[in-house]
Design a protein around this motif. Structure first.
Motif, PDB file in Angstrom:
ATOM      1  N   TRP A  75       0.855  -1.180   0.000  1.00 33.50           N
ATOM      2  CA  TRP A  75       0.000   0.000   0.000  1.00 33.50           C
ATOM      3  C   TRP A  75       0.895   1.235   0.000  1.00 33.50           C
ATOM      4  O   TRP A  75       1.745   1.386   0.886  1.00 33.50           O
ATOM      5  CB  TRP A  75      -0.925   0.017   1.213  1.00 33.50           C
ATOM      6  N   THR A  85       0.106   8.482  -1.067  1.00 33.84           N
ATOM      7  CA  THR A  85       0.648   9.577  -1.862  1.00 33.84           C
ATOM      8  C   THR A  85       0.565  10.887  -1.084  1.00 33.84           C
ATOM      9  O   THR A  85      -0.097  10.980  -0.051  1.00 33.84           O
ATOM     10  CB  THR A  85      -0.116   9.712  -3.182  1.00 33.84           C
ATOM     11  N   SER A  91      -4.327  10.117  -1.338  1.00 35.81           N
ATOM     12  CA  SER A  91      -4.890   8.863  -1.830  1.00 35.81           C
ATOM     13  C   SER A  91      -3.961   7.698  -1.492  1.00 35.81           C
ATOM     14  O   SER A  91      -2.795   7.890  -1.129  1.00 35.81           O
ATOM     15  CB  SER A  91      -5.124   8.943  -3.341  1.00 35.81           C
ATOM     16  N   LEU A 136      -2.591   3.915  -3.012  1.00 32.47           N
ATOM     17  CA  LEU A 136      -2.470   3.004  -4.151  1.00 32.47           C
ATOM     18  C   LEU A 136      -2.107   1.619  -3.637  1.00 32.47           C
ATOM     19  O   LEU A 136      -1.263   1.480  -2.743  1.00 32.47           O
ATOM     20  CB  LEU A 136      -1.400   3.503  -5.125  1.00 32.47           C
ATOM     21  N   ILE A 152      -0.729  -1.798 -10.341  1.00 33.01           N
ATOM     22  CA  ILE A 152      -1.549  -1.149  -9.320  1.00 33.01           C
ATOM     23  C   ILE A 152      -2.971  -1.675  -9.487  1.00 33.01           C
ATOM     24  O   ILE A 152      -3.625  -1.443 -10.498  1.00 33.01           O
ATOM     25  CB  ILE A 152      -1.505   0.379  -9.462  1.00 33.01           C
ATOM     26  N   SER A 166      -5.569  -1.256  -7.231  1.00 33.68           N
ATOM     27  CA  SER A 166      -6.656  -0.503  -6.620  1.00 33.68           C
ATOM     28  C   SER A 166      -6.143   0.878  -6.235  1.00 33.68           C
ATOM     29  O   SER A 166      -4.941   1.075  -6.016  1.00 33.68           O
ATOM     30  CB  SER A 166      -7.197  -1.223  -5.371  1.00 33.68           C
ATOM     31  N   ARG A 167      -7.078   1.812  -6.201  1.00 33.11           N
ATOM     32  CA  ARG A 167      -6.754   3.179  -5.761  1.00 33.11           C
ATOM     33  C   ARG A 167      -7.904   3.682  -4.893  1.00 33.11           C
ATOM     34  O   ARG A 167      -9.059   3.668  -5.309  1.00 33.11           O
ATOM     35  CB  ARG A 167      -6.562   4.123  -6.936  1.00 33.11           C
TER      36      ARG A 167
END
Length: 689
Positions: free
Chosen positions: A441, A444, A448, A450, A459, A461-462
């Motif tokens: 995980w 950012t 958020s 990622l 990647i 999921s976001r």
């Protein structure tokens, strides 16, 4: 009897408040010179005797235009002034206490409203005597009797002893004459001072007549006498109760007024307290914002990096906008320099006009480019990404073991580079699912999260930021949940499987900077979070609050070691126990503490002062600083992060894009991993997979 202060001090030895009693007597003698004080034995109604100071003499009253002297005695209890004095009317020869007097009993005891409202801090002997004057002026307590008359029977009361004989023959006593009929008036000039009548010797005949038995009264006479006595007693009790009731009503009225005043004061105080609480919350919020900005400023200034490396445009359009704005600003400065040169006759007018014409043309095109880029950005027209940003890369290095000599050595090779990322990374953590799958995980700087799958190198999921612009400062997996500390003063709890938000904890009033978990003493796992203003909270893995403490100092990082909670605060390291009670603190570095990690019984810390230190917390003495076992000065710039692999190796990420490998057992540098091919910026987060 005396008024001498020295003699007064000699008779006041048994009084607890001697200075107060002496002052009271001095003021009384000054106001009423006819009064004197001496020691006397006071006999109570129950027959008990006690030695007290007695004030005796006369007090003048004005009755029907004439002045009379009323003999009184005032006894001061040993607890005076906490206990009220005892006033008595002491009639001399030729006087008698008036029957059914509203304030004086037949025994001479005085019942006054002043005594019922006696307060040690406000009442005084002078006030008592003045109250007696007012009451006796309205209704004198004694009256004169003709010489040779039989004295009226009075209730039995043991008289005070040691009464001076001169008191009975003092010519100053002027008794009030008793009128023979209602229309009679008092004429004090017709009644000289009374003296003690001479005693008469009784003959045997008179003695025999006195000893003869009088006739027995009848039942009707006894009943009439008893009814009369009861009526007199009830009348006296009624008057006493009325006086006390009036005093109680006055006290109740005063208490009601005081209650209303207290209610108003309480409302005012509550409103002021609420306003102060609102002001305090505003100050705490402002302080939290300033603390977070100060941390970021220290982080930006300690690297000594130029502004061009710190500011990166988000896309090519932003880069063009920044270049055009810089060009317009530089041309404005050049125009100002040309104006100054022309004013100082450094250049001629022709040269000035020629250069201004050329520079104005360039500035016109720069501003036109700004307007065009701004228009395109408003229309959200996507442009192809031609360059990758060095701060948006996540590299993966894999150790390779080779046998050389007598031991195993580790060499490193670059395994994978995940770049470019859609947003700049801030922190990352390893998350293991219930089915054995492993994901990374990445939080950012925009807030958020990622989710990166190492096997598929994608990647998957976001999770968008709950508060746009508020970054995530720390990530930690606890059981089946992932805890995220945010700049929006909350702790966001996600499900490791579904990656949905489960809870949003709001116990902090400042940006949450660090999170860790521990099971002190083999107990249940506890999660700890810390904010930029020093708030430390303890939680259950389910998100229930257990405890909270405010250290009043900014927290930058946190870990657990040897049943202690270790916190980095500015230049110091603090140790708390499982109940969030302080154990010790010490100055560990000369600048901001950036990261902490625990390796067995040691705590490793790195700071902006470009050093890494190892501390012994196993042999710790409460209240004293921990012993420093090792100091590393790698000369590679400052270290941003530390990570322990659980097998005797500690990794440190540095400003110069390198990772230093340390042996946690020997406290020596084992290797240096250079990742210039993967990172073009400093290494700010490490995670072992």
């Amino acid at each position: 009897m005396t008024q001498n202060p020295t003699a007064l001090a000699g008779i006041l030895h048994a009084y607890q408040y001697r200075p107060r009693v002496e002052n009271e007597l001095t003021e009384l003698f000054r106001a009423f010179p006819s009064l004197r004080a001496h020691e006397d034995v006071y006999v109570a109604n129950d027959g008990r005797e006690s030695m007290m100071v007695a004030v005796r003499g006369t007090i003048p009253i004005s009755y029907r235009g004439a002045v009379y002297n009323i003999p009184i005695a005032i006894y001061l209890p040993p607890a005076f002034p906490s206990a009220h004095p005892i006033p008595l009317v002491t009639p001399v020869a030729g006087m008698r206490v008036k029957d059914n007097h509203p304030h004086v009993a037949l025994s001479g005891e005085c019942y006054l409203p002043y005594l019922s409202r006696w307060v040690a801090s406000h009442s005084s002997l002078v006030g008592l005597v003045r109250s007696l004057q007012q009451l006796f002026a309205a209704s004198p307590p004694v009256y004169a009797v003709p010489p040779g008359s039989q004295p009226a029977p009075t209730p039995h009361r043991p008289p005070p002893v040691s009464r001076p004989a001169a008191e009975h023959t003092d010519p100053r006593y002027h008794p009030v004459p008793q009128p023979t009929h209602p229309s009679a008036h008092l004429t004090p000039t017709h009644h000289p001072a009374y003296t003690q009548p001479p005693a008469h010797r009784l003959s045997s005949g008179s003695l025999h007549s006195l000893q003869s038995t009088p006739p027995r009264p009848t039942i009707e006479q006894k009943r009439a006498q008893l009814v009369k006595k009861l009526e007199e007693r009830l009348s006296q009790e009624q008057k006493t109760m009325d006086t006390k009731m009036d005093a109680c009503n006055e006290d109740a009225k005063a208490l009601a007024e005081s209650q209303q005043t207290l209610r108003r004061l309480r409302q005012t105080f509550t409103a002021a307290q609420q306003q102060q609480q609102r002001n305090l919350e505003q100050i705490q919020q402002a302080d939290a914002v300033l603390a977070a900005q100060l941390l970021r400023l220290n982080e930006a200034q300690s690297g000594h990096r130029p502004a061009d490396e710190l500011v990166h445009p988000a896309d090519p359009l932003s880069a063009q906008q920044m270049e055009a704005a810089a060009e317009v600003g530089s041309l404005d400065d050049l125009f100002y320099a040309l104006d100054r040169s022309l004013q100082n006759d450094v250049i001629t007018v022709d040269m000035y006009l020629q250069r201004v014409r050329r520079l104005a043309r360039e500035q016109f095109f720069a501003r036109a480019l700004q307007n065009k880029v701004f228009t395109v950005q408003e229309l959200h027209q996507p442009l192809p990404t031609t360059t990758s940003h060095p701060q948006r890369a996540v590299a993966r290095a894999r150790p390779r073991s080779s046998s050389t000599g007598g031991g195993a050595q580790r060499s490193w090779r670059l395994s994978q580079v995940l770049s470019p990322l859609p947003e700049p990374p801030q922190i990352l953590t390893l998350v293991r699912g219930t089915q054995g799958q492993t994901t990374v995980w990445v939080a950012t700087r925009h807030g958020s999260v990622l989710v990166y799958e190492p096997r598929t190198r994608q990647i998957v999921s976001r999770m968008p930021a709950l508060s746009p612009g508020k970054r995530i400062n720390a990530l930690l997996q606890v059981g089946e949940r992932v805890w995220a500390c945010s700049d929006d003063n909350t702790v966001q709890v996600f499900s490791a499987e579904s990656r949905n938000l489960v809870q949003q904890l709001r116990a902090h009033t400042a940006p949450v900077m660090a999170v860790c978990s521990s099971a002190f003493g083999g107990q249940r796992t506890t999660v700890f979070t810390a904010s930029a203003t020093g708030e430390v909270c303890a939680w259950t893995p389910e998100g229930q609050a257990l405890a909270r403490v405010n250290l009043s100092r900014g927290i930058t990082c946190m870990c657990s070691c040897e049943n202690y909670l270790v916190l980095g605060s500015e230049r110091n390291i603090l140790l708390l126990d499982g109940q969030l009670r302080g154990v010790c603190s010490w100055e560990a570095h000369h600048r901001l503490v950036k990261s902490l990690c625990s390796a067995r019984t040691h705590v490793w810390s790195c700071s902006d002062d470009q050093s890494i230190k190892v501390w012994d917390v196993q042999n710790l003495t409460p209240g004293k600083s921990a012993r420093c076992l090792k100091v590393f000065q790698p000369q590679r710039g400052r270290a941003f992060c530390l990570e322990y692999d659980g097998q005797g190796t500690v990794y440190a990420g540095f400003f110069d894009n390198s990772v230093m490998v340390h042996d946690a057992n020997t406290l020596q540098v084992r290797d240096v991993l250079h990742v210039e091919d993967a990172h073009k910026d400093s290494v700010r987060a490490l995670q072992l997979i």
